[in-house]
Design a protein around this motif. Structure first.
Motif, short mmCIF file in Angstrom:
data_model
loop_
_atom_site.label_atom_id
_atom_site.label_comp_id
_atom_site.label_asym_id
_atom_site.label_seq_id
_atom_site.Cartn_x
_atom_site.Cartn_y
_atom_site.Cartn_z
N LEU A 184 19.80 9.42 -16.16
CA LEU A 184 21.26 9.55 -16.08
C LEU A 184 21.67 11.00 -16.31
O LEU A 184 21.13 11.67 -17.18
N HIS A 185 22.63 11.44 -15.53
CA HIS A 185 23.34 12.68 -15.80
C HIS A 185 24.81 12.33 -15.67
O HIS A 185 25.16 11.21 -15.34
N SER A 186 25.66 13.29 -15.94
CA SER A 186 27.06 13.02 -15.67
C SER A 186 27.69 14.25 -15.05
O SER A 186 27.57 15.35 -15.58
N VAL A 209 29.52 20.81 -15.39
CA VAL A 209 28.91 20.48 -16.67
C VAL A 209 28.15 19.17 -16.54
O VAL A 209 28.58 18.26 -15.83
N CYS A 210 27.00 19.07 -17.22
CA CYS A 210 26.36 17.76 -17.32
C CYS A 210 26.80 17.14 -18.63
O CYS A 210 26.63 17.72 -19.70
N ALA A 211 27.39 15.96 -18.55
CA ALA A 211 27.99 15.37 -19.75
C ALA A 211 27.23 14.15 -20.25
O ALA A 211 27.71 13.45 -21.13
N GLU A 212 26.08 13.85 -19.69
CA GLU A 212 25.32 12.70 -20.21
C GLU A 212 23.94 13.21 -20.60
O GLU A 212 23.30 13.92 -19.82
N LEU A 213 23.51 12.83 -21.79
CA LEU A 213 22.22 13.29 -22.29
C LEU A 213 21.13 12.99 -21.28
O LEU A 213 20.93 11.85 -20.87
N CYS A 214 20.40 14.04 -20.86
CA CYS A 214 19.39 13.82 -19.82
C CYS A 214 18.05 14.41 -20.22
O CYS A 214 17.19 14.62 -19.38
N GLY A 215 17.86 14.71 -21.51
CA GLY A 215 16.58 15.23 -21.94
C GLY A 215 16.75 16.53 -22.70
O GLY A 215 17.88 16.95 -22.97
N GLY A 270 16.50 19.54 -21.92
CA GLY A 270 17.16 20.66 -21.26
C GLY A 270 18.59 20.37 -20.86
O GLY A 270 19.20 21.14 -20.12
N HIS A 271 19.12 19.27 -21.37
CA HIS A 271 20.49 18.85 -21.05
C HIS A 271 21.49 20.00 -21.14
O HIS A 271 22.36 20.16 -20.29
N TYR A 272 21.35 20.81 -22.19
CA TYR A 272 22.35 21.88 -22.41
C TYR A 272 22.33 22.95 -21.34
O TYR A 272 23.27 23.69 -21.17
N LYS A 273 21.21 23.05 -20.60
CA LYS A 273 21.14 24.16 -19.64
C LYS A 273 21.30 23.68 -18.20
O LYS A 273 20.97 24.38 -17.27
N MET A 274 21.82 22.46 -18.07
CA MET A 274 22.00 21.92 -16.73
C MET A 274 23.37 22.33 -16.21
O MET A 274 24.26 21.53 -15.97
N ARG A 275 23.52 23.64 -16.05
CA ARG A 275 24.83 24.14 -15.70
C ARG A 275 24.86 24.46 -14.22
O ARG A 275 23.91 25.01 -13.68
#
Ligand code: HEM
Ligand SMILES: [Cu+2]
Ligand SMILES: [Cu+2]
Lengths: 603, 267
Positions: B186-188, B221-227, B229-234
């Motif tokens: 999941l991503h958001s 922005v990715c707003a769903e926890l995806c692992g 590297g979630h914070y750098k999914m810009r």
């Protein structure tokens, strides 16, 4: 302070001097006595509270000083990264913080500690209906403690799928670093918590239905007991769903079933073999339990707060029956609102509308409760004791948590604020500023019953004051972050242009959080010191009405040294029928008929 | 001491409102601490309006209950009050009144918002009575957004698609529809400036749409926890006028089709 009108013979001794090891173990370790079990829950959960708080500081440190060495402990904990929190470990931090707080602190402290301690005493029974099952319910927490503890031993040192454990992230082994052993241990651990709660819940239901003292009709029960009763029903219906879902996820992980994995996944350039499932299925099952669970985490607190407020306002609770109905209403509606966690999940938007309407409806009984608390303090004689201050802060903070819920219930607004700090603010107002504060209040309130001594009031007030300030400093500002759209669970939100300027605000919150955790030292000191040096009290130090105050402090084995007979409801404060400002449930009515006031039995 | 504690509780509505006013006004210390610039046109503006409406409404309730709460604590402090305790068990009329008023208010919000929700999630823009085709397909992947533009034929999934990573260009002042998917977890898909958020679910295809009215560069922005590297999914969203967008797309197509093995001019 005043003492009860009834002063029968003292309680019998629990422990004779020169107890053997076997006796010690059966009295304090594998005890069948609900009071000891309650205290066991209390001590265990308070210790985990500390763990959860420290994990929170880890989160906050990273958000205030991203990628900077943690002072002192950094080098000890993460020598590999040179003292920094790695992004992997950050996912662990917030996952485990939430897991610990929810499954090891709030749920077991309410149901396990206070439920066990108070239910038999407040209904005039000598113990739970099934004492052995009760003992097991405590000891089944230990596999959970151990499993979750063990998950900290495997890299990246704890599960990292979020406390909601959404698949595929939590299922596919290569999707997340923490997804290897820690995640499996996490699932098993949570299952054990469920088993423990289930044992408690059947016990509470049976005890409350079967073992009430003569004269104690359902509508003469203290609201604490009503809340525990309804909570037990909630648990009984919701928990099996989580347990089943947890097992399904476990088999997905370990033996390759595919309940929650769709076809055609490609994770990390390799394709997991299973498919045919649906990630949304997990979300439905998970929230079908976890939404009611937030009521499991607040209803008992509401009950305890009602008792405390009525006692220190020296006035009957306003609208006893509406309070009971609103507890039941919240519980009933609680089962049909789970979808409000899923407005942007990909679920059919038409379904979103129905969940929106049911969510709006659940705000109603909550509002009724707030108005009734206000009605209770109106026209009273309010004593600002430490328990009362915590109880009042519950009301004040619950207003904030309740109102912010309306934003989220409005589906279009939720599009923007979902998964931002607005949500984090909301549930901390409900769970921490609300429930945890109610728990503190209840500890101060029932401590004299539990240990026969008072906690220090002055220290208690300092503890309250500082906690209250730091708490609002930490969490109120989160609403503002949420309004900017600041996302949660990001190890480094400052990577985004939109959020870069929010660092100073985060720093402020972090220092408040550090202050808040530090303040708890005062509480711990007071708690331990008072056990040995607190002022010794009699049965009823607060001049309260409900049955537990008629038993010795602390109550001996079998609780009561006389057969309690109940003549009235628990909120008869300020009754014109007697000269004292309270009127215990066990006190027979005056013989003189002229003095007998025809009190309506709660309408 | 009772008076001190009552005042402490009075600080809750006072400081609470102050914090919000401060942030809304953007006074020093809280510059840009409010809803980010809204470039999403009418639909997105309605989300903000609803937010502000609820803020006003809850603000009034917040202040009213906070002040009443304070007043009761102040007036009925056991150390000060001389009146006897009012011995009563409640009022049926009051219960009815304070159930009906919130019920009506909540019902009003519920109905009022339906149209905004429908615009955002149900009523995909149409062309000639048919749902508008997506201009690009976006695939969430740990930890990047893969973007496939429809290209000249206007259809995603054909030979002339243009591929990019984290670089979303879109035209302004027209309805754009995006098809979103995930290939792993999941991503958001969150575009704060146009008030769009949609979880990206593997195994599902979903559409989001909006109509931006300003050019510029904005965050995806990715707003769903995806692992981890979630914070750098810009990702980056660049909004352009239609003509500039077409030019950019053409250029991107040229770059993509140039093989490094092709003989360069002059050889
Ligand atoms: C010492 C006080 C506490 C502090 C400083 C604190 C701090 C935090 C922070 C900063 C987060 C954000 C994680 C994120 O980025 O999403 C968080 C999440 C959370 N906290 Fe607390 N917290 C505290 C107490 C509690 C308590 C008492 C509960 C009781 C239930 C609780 C439940 C949660 C939950 C459920 C989450 C969501 C975690 C997630 O994102 O999955 N917290 N907390
Ligand atoms: Cu993502
Ligand atoms: Cu992500």
């Amino acid at each position: 302070m005043s003492t009860t009108a009834i002063q029968p013979h003292g309680g019998h001794d629990t422990h004779a001097p020169g107890m053997s090891v076997g006796q010690f173990i059966s009295t304090y370790v594998f005890s069948l006595d609900h009071k000891i079990i309650g205290l066991q829950f209390l001590f265990s959960t308070l210790l985990w509270f500390l763990v959860g708080g420290l994990l929170a500081l880890g989160i906050r440190w990273q958000l205030a000083y991203p990628w900077q060495d943690m002072p002192v402990i950094g080098r000890m904990l993460f020598s590999a990264e040179g003292g920094q929190i790695s992004p992997e470990f950050y996912t662990t931090l917030f996952t485990m913080h939430a897991t610990v707080m929810i499954f090891f602190v709030i749920i077991p402290i309410l149901a396990g500690a206070f439920g066990n301690y108070l239910i038999p005493l407040m209904i005039g029974a000598d113990d739970m209906a099934f004492p052995t099952l009760n003992m097991l319910s405590y000891w089944f927490m230990w596999p959970a403690f151990i499993l979750i503890g063990m998950s900290f031993l495997f890299p990246p040192y704890g599960a990292g799928g979020g406390w909601t454990s959404y698949p595929p992230l939590s299922v596919v082994w290569d999707a997340a670093p923490g997804s290897h052993w820690p995640q499996s241990l996490w699932l098993l651990g949570v299952t054990f918590v469920g088993v423990s709660s289930m044992m408690g819940s059947v016990n509470y239901m049976t005890t409350i239905i079967q073992m009430r003292a003569p004269g104690l009709t359902m509508f003469r029960l203290p609201l604490t007991i009503w809340a525990m009763f309804i909570t037990a029903i909630l648990q009984a219906f919701a928990l099996p769903v989580l347990t089943a879902a947890g097992f399904m996820q476990l088999t997905d992980r370990l033996i390759g079933t595919g309940f929650f994995l769709p076809d055609g996944l490609v994770v990390n350039n390799s394709a997991p073999a299973t498919g045919g499932g649906q990630p949304l299925l997990w979300q439905h099952l998970f929230w079908f339990y976890s939404h009611p669970a937030v009521y499991i985490m607040i209803l008992p607190a509401m009950g305890m707060v009602s008792d405390i407020i009525s006692c220190f306002a020296r006035k009957p609770i306003f609208g006893y029956k509406p309070m009971v109905y609103s507890i039941s209403g919240i519980a009933g509606l609680g089962f049909i609102v789970w979808g409000h966690h899923m407005f942007v999940s990909g679920m059919n938007p038409i379904l979103g509308m129905t969940f929106m309407v049911s969510t709006m409806m659940i705000a109603l009984p909550s509002a009724v409760k707030v108005f009734n608390w206000l009605g209770t303090i109106w026209g009273g004689k309010i004593q600002f004791t430490t328990p009362m201050l915590f109880a009042l802060s519950f009301v004040s903070m619950f207003i904030i948590g309740g109102l912010s819920g309306i934003f989220m219930a409005a589906t279009p607004v939720d599009i923007f604020i979902h998964d931002t700090y607005f949500i984090v603010a909301h549930f901390h107002y409900v769970l921490f500023a609300g429930t945890a504060m109610a728990v503190f209040g209840s500890i101060y309130f029932w401590y004299p019953k539990m240990f026969g001594r008072m906690m220090d009031e002055n220290l208690g007030k300092v503890h309250f004051f500082l906690t209250f300030l730091f708490l609002n400093g930490t969490f109120f500002t989160m609403h503002i972050l949420g309004a900017v759209g600041f996302p949660r669970r990001l190890a480094d939100p400052y990577d985004y242009d939109t959020f870069r300027h929010l660092l100073p605000m985060n720093r402020f919150m972090t220092w408040c959080a550090i202050g808040m955790v530090a303040t708890q030292v005062i509480f711990a000191f007071n708690f331990i010191k008072s056990m040995f040096f607190g002022q010794v009290v009699g049965r009823n130090p607060w001049g309260a009405n409900s049955l537990e105050w008629a038993a010795p402090s602390p109550p001996g084995h079998g609780n009561f040294d006389f057969q309690p007979i109940v003549y009235r409801g628990p909120y008869e404060y300020g009754s014109p029928e007697v000269d004292t400002d309270f009127y215990p449930q066990t006190q027979p009515p005056p013989a003189d008929p002229a003095r007998r006031y025809k009190a309506p039995d709660h309408h | 001491m009772g008076r001190f504690w009552s005042l402490l509780f009075l600080m809750v509505p006072i400081v609470g409102v102050l914090v919000f006013v401060w942030a809304m006004a953007g006074w020093p210390g809280m510059v840009n601490h409010w809803l980010p610039e809204n470039i999403g046109g009418n639909e997105a503006i309605w989300i903000d309006r609803l937010f502000l409406f609820i803020l006003g409404l809850t603000g009034v309730i917040f202040i009213a209950t906070g002040v009443v709460f304070f007043w009761f604590l102040w007036a009925y402090d056991a150390e000060k009050t001389t009146q006897p305790v009012k011995y009563f068990h409640g009022s049926h009329t009051l219960e009815v009144v304070w159930s009906i008023i919130p019920a009506a208010t909540l019902l009003f919000i519920a109905i009022f918002q339906m149209k905004v929700w429908a615009n955002a999630k149900l009523e995909r823009p149409q062309v000639d009575g048919l749902p508008k085709a997506p201009i690009a397909e976006i695939t969430g992947r740990q930890f990047e957004w893969r973007i496939r533009y429809a290209g000249k034929d206007g259809i995603v999934g054909t030979q002339d698609d243009i591929l990019k990573v984290n670089d979303l260009h879109l035209p302004i002042n027209e309805d754009v529809v995006l098809l979103i998917k995930s290939q792993d977890v999941l991503h958001s898909f969150f575009l704060p400036h146009v008030r769009v958020k949609q979880d990206v679910v593997p195994g599902m295809q979903q559409f989001v749409w909006f109509k931006a009215n300003r050019t510029g560069k904005y965050d995806i922005v990715c707003a769903e926890l995806c692992g981890w590297g979630h914070y750098k999914m810009r990702g980056r969203m660049t909004l352009q006028k239609r003509a500039d967008f077409d030019k950019w797309l053409e250029q991107a197509w040229q770059e993509q089709e140039v093989s490094s093995f092709a003989p360069s001019a002059g050889e």
